[in-house]
Design a protein around this motif. Structure first.
Motif, PDB file in Angstrom:
ATOM      1  N   ASN A 107      -9.894  18.654  -7.708  1.00 12.49           N
ATOM      2  CA  ASN A 107      -9.704  17.202  -7.848  1.00 12.49           C
ATOM      3  C   ASN A 107      -8.307  16.703  -7.521  1.00 12.49           C
ATOM      4  O   ASN A 107      -7.568  16.246  -8.405  1.00 12.49           O
ATOM      5  N   GLU A 108      -7.931  16.752  -6.279  1.00 18.09           N
ATOM      6  CA  GLU A 108      -6.683  16.149  -5.809  1.00 18.09           C
ATOM      7  C   GLU A 108      -5.400  16.847  -6.235  1.00 18.09           C
ATOM      8  O   GLU A 108      -4.310  16.404  -5.911  1.00 18.09           O
ATOM      9  N   ALA A 109      -5.499  17.925  -7.006  1.00 17.44           N
ATOM     10  CA  ALA A 109      -4.280  18.656  -7.351  1.00 17.44           C
ATOM     11  C   ALA A 109      -3.974  19.612  -6.201  1.00 17.44           C
ATOM     12  O   ALA A 109      -4.856  19.956  -5.421  1.00 17.44           O
ATOM     13  N   PRO A 110      -2.704  20.042  -6.092  1.00 18.06           N
ATOM     14  CA  PRO A 110      -2.383  20.999  -5.031  1.00 18.06           C
ATOM     15  C   PRO A 110      -3.111  22.321  -5.257  1.00 18.06           C
ATOM     16  O   PRO A 110      -3.485  22.641  -6.386  1.00 18.06           O
ATOM     17  N   PRO A 111      -3.307  23.108  -4.197  1.00 19.94           N
ATOM     18  CA  PRO A 111      -3.948  24.421  -4.362  1.00 19.94           C
ATOM     19  C   PRO A 111      -2.960  25.440  -4.929  1.00 19.94           C
ATOM     20  O   PRO A 111      -1.804  25.109  -5.156  1.00 19.94           O
ATOM     21  N   ALA A 112      -3.425  26.669  -5.128  1.00 21.18           N
ATOM     22  CA  ALA A 112      -2.540  27.712  -5.667  1.00 21.18           C
ATOM     23  C   ALA A 112      -1.623  28.288  -4.588  1.00 21.18           C
ATOM     24  O   ALA A 112      -0.753  29.096  -4.879  1.00 21.18           O
ATOM     25  N   ILE A 113      -1.838  27.862  -3.342  1.00 20.83           N
ATOM     26  CA  ILE A 113      -0.978  28.344  -2.251  1.00 20.83           C
ATOM     27  C   ILE A 113       0.227  27.407  -2.150  1.00 20.83           C
ATOM     28  O   ILE A 113       0.059  26.194  -2.054  1.00 20.83           O
ATOM     29  N   ILE A 114       1.421  27.983  -2.188  1.00 17.12           N
ATOM     30  CA  ILE A 114       2.619  27.140  -2.071  1.00 17.12           C
ATOM     31  C   ILE A 114       2.918  26.887  -0.596  1.00 17.12           C
ATOM     32  O   ILE A 114       2.977  27.812   0.214  1.00 17.12           O
ATOM     33  N   SER A 115       3.072  25.603  -0.247  1.00 14.93           N
ATOM     34  CA  SER A 115       3.473  25.234   1.107  1.00 14.93           C
ATOM     35  C   SER A 115       4.316  23.970   1.004  1.00 14.93           C
ATOM     36  O   SER A 115       4.362  23.340  -0.043  1.00 14.93           O
ATOM     37  N   ALA A 116       4.974  23.618   2.118  1.00 15.31           N
ATOM     38  CA  ALA A 116       5.825  22.429   2.096  1.00 15.31           C
ATOM     39  C   ALA A 116       5.356  21.424   3.131  1.00 15.31           C
ATOM     40  O   ALA A 116       5.051  21.770   4.274  1.00 15.31           O
ATOM     41  N   PHE A 117       5.299  20.183   2.703  1.00 14.93           N
ATOM     42  CA  PHE A 117       4.926  19.074   3.589  1.00 14.93           C
ATOM     43  C   PHE A 117       6.191  18.299   3.926  1.00 14.93           C
ATOM     44  O   PHE A 117       6.948  17.922   3.028  1.00 14.93           O
ATOM     45  N   ILE A 118       6.430  18.066   5.230  1.00 12.41           N
ATOM     46  CA  ILE A 118       7.664  17.335   5.568  1.00 12.41           C
ATOM     47  C   ILE A 118       7.410  16.083   6.397  1.00 12.41           C
ATOM     48  O   ILE A 118       8.326  15.326   6.682  1.00 12.41           O
ATOM     49  N   GLY A 119       6.171  15.854   6.791  1.00 12.58           N
ATOM     50  CA  GLY A 119       5.863  14.654   7.573  1.00 12.58           C
ATOM     51  C   GLY A 119       6.048  14.912   9.063  1.00 12.58           C
ATOM     52  O   GLY A 119       6.805  15.794   9.468  1.00 12.58           O
ATOM     53  N   SER A 120       5.369  14.107   9.881  1.00 14.22           N
ATOM     54  CA  SER A 120       5.355  14.383  11.318  1.00 14.22           C
ATOM     55  C   SER A 120       6.715  14.154  11.972  1.00 14.22           C
ATOM     56  O   SER A 120       7.109  14.874  12.878  1.00 14.22           O
ATOM     57  N   GLN A 121       7.467  13.153  11.502  1.00 12.71           N
ATOM     58  CA  GLN A 121       8.748  12.865  12.153  1.00 12.71           C
ATOM     59  C   GLN A 121       9.754  13.985  11.969  1.00 12.71           C
ATOM     60  O   GLN A 121      10.419  14.389  12.917  1.00 12.71           O
ATOM     61  N   LEU A 122       9.856  14.495  10.747  1.00 11.04           N
ATOM     62  CA  LEU A 122      10.804  15.586  10.540  1.00 11.04           C
ATOM     63  C   LEU A 122      10.324  16.867  11.217  1.00 11.04           C
ATOM     64  O   LEU A 122      11.131  17.680  11.644  1.00 11.04           O
ATOM     65  N   THR A 123       9.014  16.996  11.329  1.00 12.57           N
ATOM     66  CA  THR A 123       8.483  18.149  12.054  1.00 12.57           C
ATOM     67  C   THR A 123       8.993  18.106  13.497  1.00 12.57           C
ATOM     68  O   THR A 123       9.430  19.111  14.051  1.00 12.57           O
ATOM     69  N   GLU A 124       8.960  16.907  14.093  1.00 11.77           N
ATOM     70  CA  GLU A 124       9.460  16.757  15.459  1.00 11.77           C
ATOM     71  C   GLU A 124      10.929  17.120  15.556  1.00 11.77           C
ATOM     72  O   GLU A 124      11.355  17.802  16.487  1.00 11.77           O
ATOM     73  N   VAL A 125      11.708  16.669  14.573  1.00  9.88           N
ATOM     74  CA  VAL A 125      13.140  16.974  14.580  1.00  9.88           C
ATOM     75  C   VAL A 125      13.354  18.489  14.534  1.00  9.88           C
ATOM     76  O   VAL A 125      14.142  19.037  15.305  1.00  9.88           O
ATOM     77  N   LEU A 126      12.631  19.151  13.661  1.00 11.97           N
ATOM     78  CA  LEU A 126      12.798  20.601  13.551  1.00 11.97           C
ATOM     79  C   LEU A 126      12.351  21.296  14.838  1.00 11.97           C
ATOM     80  O   LEU A 126      12.963  22.278  15.277  1.00 11.97           O
TER      81      LEU A 126
ATOM     82  N   ASN B 195      20.171  11.930  20.058  1.00 13.30           N
ATOM     83  CA  ASN B 195      18.715  11.795  20.117  1.00 13.30           C
ATOM     84  C   ASN B 195      17.926  12.545  19.049  1.00 13.30           C
ATOM     85  O   ASN B 195      16.769  12.241  18.810  1.00 13.30           O
ATOM     86  N   VAL B 196      18.537  13.519  18.428  1.00 11.47           N
ATOM     87  CA  VAL B 196      17.782  14.256  17.410  1.00 11.47           C
ATOM     88  C   VAL B 196      18.344  13.970  16.017  1.00 11.47           C
ATOM     89  O   VAL B 196      17.744  13.262  15.212  1.00 11.47           O
ATOM     90  N   VAL B 197      19.541  14.479  15.801  1.00  6.59           N
ATOM     91  CA  VAL B 197      20.148  14.320  14.484  1.00  6.59           C
ATOM     92  C   VAL B 197      20.432  12.850  14.174  1.00  6.59           C
ATOM     93  O   VAL B 197      20.226  12.381  13.060  1.00  6.59           O
ATOM     94  N   GLY B 198      20.879  12.133  15.209  1.00  4.33           N
ATOM     95  CA  GLY B 198      21.263  10.738  14.995  1.00  4.33           C
ATOM     96  C   GLY B 198      20.105   9.818  14.707  1.00  4.33           C
ATOM     97  O   GLY B 198      20.264   8.734  14.166  1.00  4.33           O
ATOM     98  N   LYS B 199      18.917  10.251  15.066  1.00  3.65           N
ATOM     99  CA  LYS B 199      17.766   9.334  14.961  1.00  3.65           C
ATOM    100  C   LYS B 199      17.028   9.406  13.629  1.00  3.65           C
ATOM    101  O   LYS B 199      16.090   8.662  13.398  1.00  3.65           O
ATOM    102  N   ILE B 200      17.412  10.314  12.788  1.00  3.17           N
ATOM    103  CA  ILE B 200      16.604  10.562  11.594  1.00  3.17           C
ATOM    104  C   ILE B 200      16.333   9.359  10.682  1.00  3.17           C
ATOM    105  O   ILE B 200      15.185   9.096  10.378  1.00  3.17           O
ATOM    106  N   PRO B 201      17.351   8.618  10.294  1.00  7.64           N
ATOM    107  CA  PRO B 201      17.065   7.575   9.303  1.00  7.64           C
ATOM    108  C   PRO B 201      16.036   6.574   9.767  1.00  7.64           C
ATOM    109  O   PRO B 201      15.115   6.236   9.041  1.00  7.64           O
ATOM    110  N   GLU B 202      16.180   6.183  11.012  1.00  3.78           N
ATOM    111  CA  GLU B 202      15.276   5.212  11.591  1.00  3.78           C
ATOM    112  C   GLU B 202      13.836   5.736  11.520  1.00  3.78           C
ATOM    113  O   GLU B 202      12.911   5.044  11.124  1.00  3.78           O
ATOM    114  N   ILE B 203      13.712   6.998  11.876  1.00  5.09           N
ATOM    115  CA  ILE B 203      12.390   7.613  11.898  1.00  5.09           C
ATOM    116  C   ILE B 203      11.769   7.674  10.505  1.00  5.09           C
ATOM    117  O   ILE B 203      10.624   7.326  10.298  1.00  5.09           O
ATOM    118  N   LEU B 204      12.596   8.096   9.537  1.00  8.57           N
ATOM    119  CA  LEU B 204      12.047   8.355   8.204  1.00  8.57           C
ATOM    120  C   LEU B 204      11.477   7.129   7.532  1.00  8.57           C
ATOM    121  O   LEU B 204      10.560   7.214   6.745  1.00  8.57           O
TER     122      LEU B 204
END
Ligand code: ADP
Ligand code: MG
Length: 728
Positions: free
Chosen positions: A401-420, A442-451
């Motif tokens: 019911n909407e709780a996280p699973p027992a597997i630990i993982s990290a969600f960072i969102g699509s924009q930060l995924t692109e940066v990485l 173009n990468v580091v400088g663009k983060i705030p706008e993206i987030l």
């Protein structure tokens, strides 16, 4: 005679909201019962004040003669507020808070009395450690333990008692509480993060881990709660058929808060204000009668104390409003459970949130450094993270019911995924001026706008980046935040130390520029920690299969998960940072395993009792009514009676069938318990409880719940789900 259930329901119908008085402005009463800076300025000499501030900010020791001054000031302040007693307030490994009150009052030789509270009493006390869980430390060493003042968390008045936050350690110095290792972990992260932050700003001299918890809970009318032995004793329902209407319609979430509840919350919030707990948000949660409360974030040690204090307050205030608070992670089957999201970040003494993206490329390189190091830490220690949130209660919640699973993982969102992804491509070795400019622009400088428009939040992720902090969502609602916070801060500290060694080596040995070195190490970390990043739906088999391929752990039960706590890796991590010794870790492991087994043992007993002493007799009573009915029909219609009693006969048989299954389930469960109790080894015993004893719960429940659907509502003894969940 009506059943207890109907008395309780009647009681509930007559409830009216308990009136509360609130101050005109909350800001006026905020921290009024806290021995905070302004109270200290008023009651302490300049030297004493400076000494406390020094202890808070730099961890310096408070000298004994100064402690005498401080205790006197504290006592005067407390008496002026109506205080009569004092207590060392600590968090033993039971998870709850502990206190033992002593009066200020003391008699003198000549027969008169005075109010006294000396420096010695402030600084240290010796409660008997043998009555608290110690995981064998007591046997190995000594029974005595002592509590010692933690000046970084201010004293406060609760009722008429001056409460002094303290650590609790054994006579030989082993931690017997949650606070001691937390404080050590916070020191580690401070020093490790400060060193790294200095790459970007020489003025940083201190980094504090910040924590903003969100507390979820259920409220049940106290009469209804008392009518159910399972809720009273285990804090959750062990049986009960689902209500026809549950949370399907999503009509509770963010809906208007019922008056009775609102008055409870207002009362609670007022008390929180007085105690300096900065609660800010309140709302309905997804499940019926489920709510959430969240404060403004604070320094982690203080935030942890405030959460423990809050839970205690909630219990006390709820009873004044005829409610029982259910903190359990899964009080009701098939309905959302409760968590305690831990929002975590790092703040410098120069006022910068190290996990907050900024407007300049340099600041963003700093952000990325801390962001990527955190991901790497979680990647490398995912099992330990899982262990830090393991409990019998949370086992029921994770993956449902909407709780996280027992597997630990990290969600960072699509924009930060692109940066990485972009950063992963940077050149190995020295970067060309062109590449650097490009990266910065173009990468580091663009983060705030993206987030800013990164709104795709993933509710099932156990560890999600939410704009300027990580939100650790897998933490259970009953948990003491210190446990997960000790682990998180320890692994990130370890990671930052290793990071600095690598960067410094590149600068020194490869003659790289600082930025080049940082980019190079980050690039490797991004590659190394890819497996922990997961943006998808955490439910179902697809992710389980994928996670297995990635080599991520998937420990569904507490005994499985806890093993990581005493792994070689964990021991070396904690010993390396001076946070916990092997002995301390093993003690904790033992306590938690024991706690797990005991909880299932208690639940098994309750379930057996309810099923045998409440459900079966009721089912037989109803069956007798049916039998009487059939006999009556036979009297009237003779052999023709069968035509009119098909349904009744069928019911009689069904009831007998369920009774037989319940009885068998209980008998087998008791046998399994007997066998489990014979096992000496705590790990094996916990597994026996989890794998054997607990496996009968489902069977017994299934048949009891079926009977609930068959038996006349009028004689059913247990308050039903619909009554528990929908009575307002
Ligand atoms: P939700 O996750 O329910 O949408 P928010 O994102 O608004 O709620 O915030 C949840 C919690 O995060 C609050 O308790 C808030 O104080 C906390 N929080 C915000 N910033 C930080 C930070 N830098 N460090 C720690 N906690 C934070
Ligand atoms: Mg949240």
């Amino acid at each position: 005679m009506p059943t207890l259930r109907f008395y309780a329901i009647k009681e509930t119908f007559n409830r009216v909201p308990v009136p509360v008085t609130e101050p005109e402005r909350r800001s006026e009463i905020f921290g009024k019962n806290v021995f905070n800076k302004s109270a200290m300025r008023q009651y302490l000499t300049k030297d004493s004040y400076k000494s406390v501030m020094d202890a808070i900010e730099n961890g310096t020791k408070i000298e004994r003669h100064i402690a005498d001054h401080i205790s006197t000031g504290m006592k005067e302040w407390a008496i002026a507020k109506g205080g009569t007693h004092y207590t060392h307030w600590f968090q033993p490994l039971t998870g709850a808070t502990a206190e033992k009150h002593d009066a200020f009052f003391e008699t003198m030789e000549d027969g008169h009395a005075i109010e006294k509270f000396g420096g010695g009493q402030l600084v240290q006390q010796e409660p008997d450690a043998s009555s608290f869980p110690n995981g064998g430390i007591r046997n190995t060493f000594e029974a005595r333990g002592y509590t010692a003042w933690d000046p970084t968390s201010p004293a406060f008045i609760y009722g008429t008692t001056l409460c002094i936050p303290t650590v609790f350690v054994s006579y030989t110095g082993e931690a017997l509480d949650y606070k001691t290792p937390l404080l050590r972990a916070l020191q580690s992260i401070d020093s490790a993060a400060t060193d790294v932050a200095k790459y970007f700003d020489k003025n940083v001299t201190k980094v504090s881990a910040t924590l903003g918890w969100e507390q979820e809970y259920f409220l049940v009318d106290s009469a209804l709660a008392a009518s159910r032995p399972d809720i009273s004793l285990a804090g959750r329902t062990l049986l009960g058929h689902s209500s026809a209407k549950g949370q399907q319609l999503d009509d509770h979430y963010f809906g208007s808060i019922p008056d009775r509840v609102l008055n409870f919350i207002r009362h609670l919030e007022t008390e929180c204000m007085l105690l300096g707990i900065p609660v800010k948000t309140r709302h309905n949660e997804v499940a019926p009668n489920q709510f959430e409360l969240a404060p403004i974030f604070e320094e982690t040690n203080l935030a942890v104390d405030h959460n423990s204090l809050l839970m205690d307050l909630m219990n006390k205030i709820a009873s004044k409003h005829n409610f029982k608070v259910l903190f359990h992670e899964k009080p009701f089957a098939n309905v959302n459970g409760s968590g305690k999201h831990n929002n975590w970040s790092l703040a410098t003494n120069t006022g910068v949130n190290l996990l907050g993206p900024s407007t300049t490329p340099t600041k963003n390189l700093q952000f990325l450094t801390f962001f990527i190091n955190t991901l790497k830490a979680v990647n490398d220690h995912e099992e330990l993270i899982r262990a830090s949130i393991a409990s019998a209660g949370n086992d029921h919640r994770l993956g449902a019911n909407e709780a996280p699973p027992a597997i630990i993982s990290a969600f960072i969102g699509s924009q930060l995924t692109e940066v990485l992804d972009e950063l992963e491509k940077v050149t190995n070795g020295k970067l060309s001026p062109q590449e650097k400019t490009d990266l910065k622009l173009n990468v580091v400088g663009k983060i705030p706008e993206i987030l800013l428009d990164n709104t795709d939040r993933n509710r099932t992720s156990p560890f999600a980046f939410t704009g300027n902090k990580f939100e650790f969502r897998a933490v259970g609602s009953t948990a003491n935040c210190a446990n997960p916070m000790t682990v998180l801060n320890a692994i990130v500290a370890r990671q930052l130390i290793d990071f600095k060694v690598k960067v410094d080596a590149l600068i020194k040995d490869k003659k790289m520029k600082k930025d080049d070195a940082i980019f190079n190490v980050l690039r490797e970390y991004i590659k190394d920690s890819k497996r922990i990043r997961f943006e998808g739906d955490g439910y179902g088999e697809a992710w389980e299969i994928e996670a297995k391929k990635r080599g991520l752990s998937n420990h569904k039960t507490t005994p499985e998960a806890l093993k990581a706590k005493i792994s070689k890796k964990a021991i070396s991590l904690f010993e390396g940072l001076g946070i916990m010794s092997k002995v301390e870790l093993e003690a904790r492991y033992e306590i938690e395993m024991e706690d797990y087994a005991m909880r299932i043992q208690i639940e098994g007993r309750i379930l057996g009792d309810i099923a045998r002493n409440h459900i079966i007799p009721t089912a037989i009573r109803y069956q007798n009514i049916l039998i009487e009915n059939v006999q009556g029909l036979k009297n009237i219609y003779g052999t023709d009676f069968k035509k009119f009693s098909v349904e009744q006969m069928h019911l009689i048989e069904q009831i007998s069938g369920h009774i037989a299954e319940i009885n068998k389930g209980i008998t087998d469960m008791i046998e399994a318990r007997r066998n489990a109790n014979k096992i000496e080894d705590v790990t094996k015993r916990a597994f026996a409880y989890g794998d054997d004893v607990k496996s009968y719960f489902q069977v017994i429940r299934y048949h009891c719940d079926k009977l609930e659907l068959l038996v006349d509502d009028e004689i059913w003894p247990l308050t039903k789900y619909r009554e528990l969940l929908f009575t307002k």
